[in-house]
Write an enzyme that holds these catalytic residues in place. Structure first.
Site, PDB file in Angstrom:
ATOM      1  N   ARG A   1       0.125 -13.156  -5.841  1.00  0.00           N
ATOM      2  CA  ARG A   1      -1.313 -12.920  -5.916  1.00  0.00           C
ATOM      3  C   ARG A   1      -1.849 -12.714  -4.515  1.00  0.00           C
ATOM      4  O   ARG A   1      -1.456 -13.387  -3.568  1.00  0.00           O
ATOM      5  CB  ARG A   1      -2.037 -14.105  -6.574  1.00  0.00           C
TER       6      ARG A   1
ATOM      7  N   GLU B   1      -8.396  -6.742  -5.164  1.00  0.00           N
ATOM      8  CA  GLU B   1      -7.885  -5.410  -5.494  1.00  0.00           C
ATOM      9  C   GLU B   1      -8.670  -4.801  -6.664  1.00  0.00           C
ATOM     10  O   GLU B   1      -9.153  -5.529  -7.537  1.00  0.00           O
ATOM     11  CB  GLU B   1      -6.391  -5.495  -5.848  1.00  0.00           C
TER      12      GLU B   1
ATOM     13  N   HIS C   1      -0.009  -2.764  -7.036  1.00  0.00           N
ATOM     14  CA  HIS C   1       0.220  -3.801  -8.047  1.00  0.00           C
ATOM     15  C   HIS C   1       1.053  -3.250  -9.215  1.00  0.00           C
ATOM     16  O   HIS C   1       0.626  -3.262 -10.371  1.00  0.00           O
ATOM     17  CB  HIS C   1      -1.109  -4.365  -8.567  1.00  0.00           C
TER      18      HIS C   1
END
Length: 329
Positions: free
Chosen positions: A248, A277, A295
């Site tokens: 994370r 993000e 991601h």
């Protein structure tokens, strides 16, 4: 509202699906549930989530949907379960869910290998300056081979420090052993010898950092790990170390990492996750020694299908009056 509601599904549990999911997952939803889909794939804010969940027995969300206590308290009373299409559940207030009697499930196990593969991709790409080299070739700036050109950091035989030795951390360690890396780790508790497989345990994460030629962040996002990797802790790492994060973004203090990459204290970083993000810290974009991904740690067809099926397995169990396998609240 942008959502569409299937017909001829009377008597089935009503499920709100907040994001566009893989075709096979949506097909199973249409078969087994009275599902409301989001054809535009736009992210639901809290108010929209509350409004559109009316008349539904459950909600299938992703990590993009935030469910703090204030939103959970506003959910219609008919909503009994939230299944998240993710292993992490830090976007959902678990304590508030338990207080309301709202079941919450996640999708562990099935994304372990894909995320571990991505971790090794980032580790190698950061160490060997893949971003810089790829740009050099694409932009026609590769003039000639040079004995001292594009020198990176050797991976084989180096010390890999893993922060968080859960399923993904152990899968990273397994892959890193193929590069003869010396595995060190910190975890909330020491692993059994069978799971440890010779890895060296550090009870104190501060001590772990001192041996981190490479640091792989694989721990959950919690109050304790928020901005764990800050300037003071980076200073404890060996000069020229490499940082990789597939956990994370909130675990890293952006300004501290950017400063260390700019000064040369750290040789490189490989990042798949970011705080806030997709609105990442703009400083990362200007760093040639930072390999960035959007991601995609679990982004394989097989894994995303498996995540969806795992979420549906949990919903199936709940509505059958059983305890979902992956219940976290």
């Amino acid at each position: 509202m942008a959502s569409t509601h299937p017909q001829n599904s009377a008597g089935k549990p009503r499920i709100l699906v907040t994001r566009k999911l893989p075709a096979a997952v949506e097909a199973r939803l249409k078969r087994d549930y009275d599902a409301t889909f989001n054809p535009t794939d736009s992210v639901f804010d809290g108010d929209r989530l509350v409004a559109e969940s009316a008349g539904h027995d459950g909600i299938l969300v992703c990590s993009t949907e935030k469910l703090p206590a204030a939103i959970i308290e506003k959910l219609p009373p008919e909503v009994k379960i939230v299944a998240t299409f993710s292993v992490g559940h830090d976007h959902i207030d678990i304590a508030a869910s338990k207080a309301r009697g709202l079941a919450v499930t996640n999708t562990p196990d099935v994304l372990t290998d894909a995320t571990a593969d991505t971790t090794l991709l980032l580790l190698l790409a950061a160490a060997r300056r893949a971003y810089e080299g790829e740009r050099m070739v694409r932009e026609d700036r590769w003039g000639r081979w040079e004995p001292t050109g594009m020198l990176g950091v050797h991976v084989t035989g180096k010390r890999l420090a893993i922060l968080g030795m859960g399923r993904i951390g152990r899968a990273v360690a397994q892959r890193a052993r193929g590069f003869e890396m010396e595995i060190h780790y910190n975890n909330r508790s020491r692993l059994s010898p069978e799971l440890e497989q010779g890895a060296i345990f550090h009870e104190d994460p501060e001590e772990l950092l001192t041996v981190a030629d490479f640091l792989s962040i694989n721990c959950p996002a919690t109050k304790e790990t928020h901005h764990f990797l800050n300037a003071d802790r980076i200073a404890r790492m060996p000069d020229g170390a490499v940082v990789v994060n597939t956990a994370r973004g909130s675990i890293v203090h952006d300004e501290s990492l950017i400063a260390a990459l700019t000064s040369g204290k750290l040789a490189a970083a490989g990042l798949d996750v970011f705080e806030n993000e997709p609105a990442i810290h703009p400083g990362y974009r200007d760093l040639p020694n930072c390999f960035l991904l959007p991601h995609i740690g679990s982004a394989t067809k097989e894994t995303r299908d498996a995540m969806g099926f795992r979420a549906l397995d949990n919903l199936d169990a709940f509505f059958a009056g059983k305890s979902p396998k992956d219940r976290v609240a």
